[in-house]
Design an enzyme around this catalytic site. Structure first.
Site, PDB file in Angstrom:
ATOM      1  N   GLU A   2       0.737  -1.203  -0.193  1.00 32.85           N
ATOM      2  CA  GLU A   2       0.067  -0.410   0.181  1.00 32.85           C
ATOM      3  C   GLU A   2       0.946   1.561  -0.265  1.00 32.85           C
ATOM      4  O   GLU A   2       0.718   2.274   0.881  1.00 32.85           O
ATOM      5  CB  GLU A   2      -0.755  -0.011   1.034  1.00 32.85           C
ATOM      6  CG  GLU A   2      -1.842  -1.007   1.575  1.00 32.85           C
ATOM      7  CD  GLU A   2      -3.032  -1.264   2.525  1.00 32.85           C
ATOM      8  OE1 GLU A   2      -4.480  -0.888   2.086  1.00 32.85           O
ATOM      9  OE2 GLU A   2      -2.218  -0.820   3.385  1.00 32.85           O
TER      10      GLU A   2
HETATM   11  C1  ACM Z   1      -2.470  -5.625   4.162  1.00 30.62           C
HETATM   12  O1  ACM Z   1      -3.148  -5.974   4.150  1.00 30.62           O
HETATM   13  N1  ACM Z   1      -2.123  -4.102   3.803  1.00 30.62           N
HETATM   14  C2  ACM Z   1      -0.498  -6.566   4.173  1.00 30.62           C
END
Ligand code: ACM
Length: 694
Positions: free
Chosen positions: A330
């Protein structure tokens, strides 16, 4: 042709009877092979246990833990001695076997005495955990059904990821969690030690990491060493995750020079939710995509010197040879694009995209990890054609984020993988959803998929509800990773899961107690049967809707403590599955006895609206679930009139009421609507597996 048909029928019969029995054998994960034999073995008042094999502190400690549990169930003693014909004989058979089966497998035979054999110490530990569960299931007077178990794991990697960064989980609670993990044969604890909200391990080399990045909640090095030793005694390996380059705000509170954007940092959410108005999901997602979220600067050599220093220090704690998780999830790259020096760096290096820059960072970080004697691991966003083949890739993204990456694609590039897709416990899915996970049940599974991890992210849990959020569903994921993928039987799984839930609670886990205490607080200490019965058939809304409700209501975000109904009840309501059984039996055979069971449950529910209303003055928080009480009372009333007559007009009214009762109210659902609907329609629909996440 006929012959093969006969053979097929015999096989089906065999499978059906084995599966049918599975429910009554209280063990989870279910063994690869379990054959029931005639008769029972009754343990004598003093049980003699003889251990044969090389001296092993690990096995001695496991025997001591087992003896303690045994005494607790049966009030009888175990004496460890070298006597002939012992009641329990444990043999560590030394052989140089390295396949998955013999590394962790065991045989457990219960006849006129109990015999345990394994090629490894871990195998013996696993056998003792199975025996303890079986003894508990047949606890009265320590009586055991005679049986023969041959058992081994389907996957070598059976982990649990715990996010201790969003909310800290204290050491004693983590140890209880580890005991429960060992009971169901997890062998890996993945600690998500750093994120925007917290850096949770003491660093002597860079002390401002934990001092300024944790609000005082972190594991000291001594505590981490203690936890690692505790896990090792139970056959569990611990590895840390230092999530970079994003998810890193807590690092910058003490070391702002590491950040891509120069400003003051404090541990907390990675982007600010502006204003005081609730936001739509779209706005929120846009915000996450476009905000310059705190991100490490990958262009400076000092960043890598820092990481090298940290990993060198951590070697003294985690040892070497194991894994270090780099995160790499992310990262939107916006903070990098906003920094001219980083843009220039990309040009100099010929790196075209921020994803390319992330790959550069991944390869540098993984080199440092390997140089320090560890193996690198990262979330799936790290994966591309130029990332190091040595990085183990952890899948997690569900389908809605684009076509899901597969272990086969990863294997084609030469990387190995593990998967947490479909195993996120913080998404509030019922146990069957994890149990039926296609990635682990399909016919052809890539041999490069080493296994998986259940995962609990910490936004919606803290020490008050951690155990309730993880257990008992984590046991079902442990079963999926251990047991035969062809043995799928949902109702047996639920029966065994709830049995195990009580077993874990008797052994010290607080998942049941914590929920009960929080419910009592919710009710201000008041109670009555109708209210209790209602709460037992409620469940938090599935998917990310609870977290969205919190994120998109800034006023809740500021005061959020986990005391609402959605935060304190179990994800899988046991009363739902008990009622389901009653309805199944009734639909199969509407005998007097089966009808009476269903009717009695409906009579209890009929009163829940009156009972909830009665308590409202003293327990005002009940207002948040009053509508569910009204719906359930209403439907129970209508059903009591409908079932004896089955009048078509009543049916239509009932189905309309049930549709209304499907509404989520304050992120809480009525968990028995499918069963109520089945009572009206005379049949069940398939279990819903396409539950929307948002
Ligand atoms: C995640 O759930 N950002 C690995």
């Amino acid at each position: 042709m006929k012959k093969s048909l006969l053979l097929f029928s015999i096989c089906l019969f065999f499978i059906a009877t084995t599966w049918g029995q599975a429910g009554s054998i209280g063990i989870m994960p279910y063994p690869q092979s379990l054959i029931i034999k005639e008769g029972q073995f009754v343990f004598p008042t003093t049980t003699h246990l003889n251990y044969i094999g090389n001296k092993s502190i690990l096995i001695e400690k496991a025997i001591a833990r087992f003896s303690k549990k045994y005494k607790q169930y049966s009030l009888k003693n175990i004496v460890v001695d070298q006597r002939n014909n012992p009641n329990i004989q444990i043999e560590w058979v030394k052989e140089k076997n390295t396949d998955v089966k013999s590394k962790e497998g065991y045989t457990l035979s219960i006849d006129d005495h109990v015999t345990i054999k394994a090629f490894t110490e871990i195998g013996i530990l696993n056998a003792l955990e199975s025996l303890a569960q079986l003894l508990n299931a047949y606890s009265q007077g320590a009586v055991l059904q005679k049986m023969e178990i041959q058992d081994w794991p389907s996957f070598p990697w059976r982990g649990m990821m715990v996010d201790v960064a969003r909310h800290f989980i204290p050491l004693d609670m983590m140890k209880r969690n580890v005991d429960a993990m060992a009971a169901v044969k997890y062998n890996i604890l993945h600690l998500h030690l750093s994120d925007d909200e917290g850096f949770r391990i003491e660093s002597k080399k860079y002390p401002r990491l934990h001092q300024q990045g944790s609000k005082g909640e972190y594991y000291t090095q001594a505590e981490m060493l203690d936890l690692i030793a505790y896990c090792k005694d139970r056959g569990i390996v611990v590895y840390p995750e230092f999530d970079l380059p994003g998810h890193s705000q807590s690092w910058f509170a003490g070391y702002p020079d590491l950040a891509a954007e120069k400003k003051e940092y404090h541990p907390g959410l990675r982007f600010t939710v502006p204003g005081d108005k609730p936001m739509s999901l779209m706005t929120l997602m846009q915000l996450a995509k476009s905000s310059a979220t705190p991100t490490i600067d990958p262009s400076k050599e000092t960043t890598y010197t820092f990481l090298d220093g940290l990993l060198k220090e951590m070697k003294g704690i985690f040892g070497s040879g194991g894994y270090v998780h780099m995160g790499l999830d992310e990262n939107n790259g916006v903070a990098w694009q906003k920094n001219p020096a980083i843009v220039k760096f990309m040009q100099t290096k010929g790196i075209k995209t921020t994803h390319g820059l992330q790959t550069y960072f991944a390869n540098r970080f993984s080199n440092i990890i390997e140089k320090n004697g560890y193996q690198p691991l990262a979330w799936e966003e790290a994966f591309d054609s130029s990332v190091s083949k040595n990085i183990l890739i952890q899948l997690w993204r569900p389908g809605f984020m684009g076509t899901p990456l597969t272990p086969e694609e990863i294997a084609n590039q030469g990387n190995k993988s593990i998967s947490s897709r479909g195993f996120y416990l913080d998404v509030f899915m019922p146990a069957y959803y994890h149990y039926l996970n296609d990635d682990f049940t399909k016919f052809n599974i890539s041999p490069n998929l080493l296994g998986g991890e259940s995962a609990i992210w910490g936004e919606l849990m803290d020490a008050s509800n951690f155990e309730t959020r993880v257990w008992p569903r984590a046991a079902v994921i442990a079963e999926r990773l251990w047991s035969d993928k062809n043995r799928i039987e949902v109702s047996s799984m639920y029966e065994r899961m709830f049995k195990l839930n009580r077993y874990l609670s008797w052994n010290g886990l607080n998942q049941i107690n914590n929920s009960a205490r929080a419910i009592s607080e919710f009710l201000n200490g008041y109670s009555n049967p109708g209210t209790e019965a209602l709460i037992k058939v409620l469940a938090p809304v599935k998917g990310y809707k609870r977290i969205m409700a919190i994120m998109t209501k800034p006023e809740v975000l500021k005061t959020s403590a986990f005391g609402e109904m959605a935060d304190i009840i179990p994800i899988d309501a046991e009363a739902k599955w008990q009622f389901r059984k009653q309805v199944e039996n009734y639909l199969d055979n509407p005998s007097e006895a089966n009808t009476a069971l269903v009717t009695n449950t409906l009579l209890l529910w009929k009163n829940c609206a009156t009972d909830v209303n009665e308590l409202l003055l003293n327990a005002p928080k009940l207002i948040s679930i009053r509508k569910h009480a009204e719906n359930l009372s209403n439907i129970a009333n209508l059903l009591l009139a409908y079932l004896p007559q089955k009048n078509e007009t009543d049916k239509a009214v009932l189905l309309k009421q049930i549709t209304m009762a499907k509404s989520t109210i304050n992120e809480v659902d009525l968990a028995v609507v499918e069963e109520l609907e089945a009572l009206v329609n005379g049949r069940f629909k398939e279990l819903d597996r396409s539950i929307s996440l948002f």
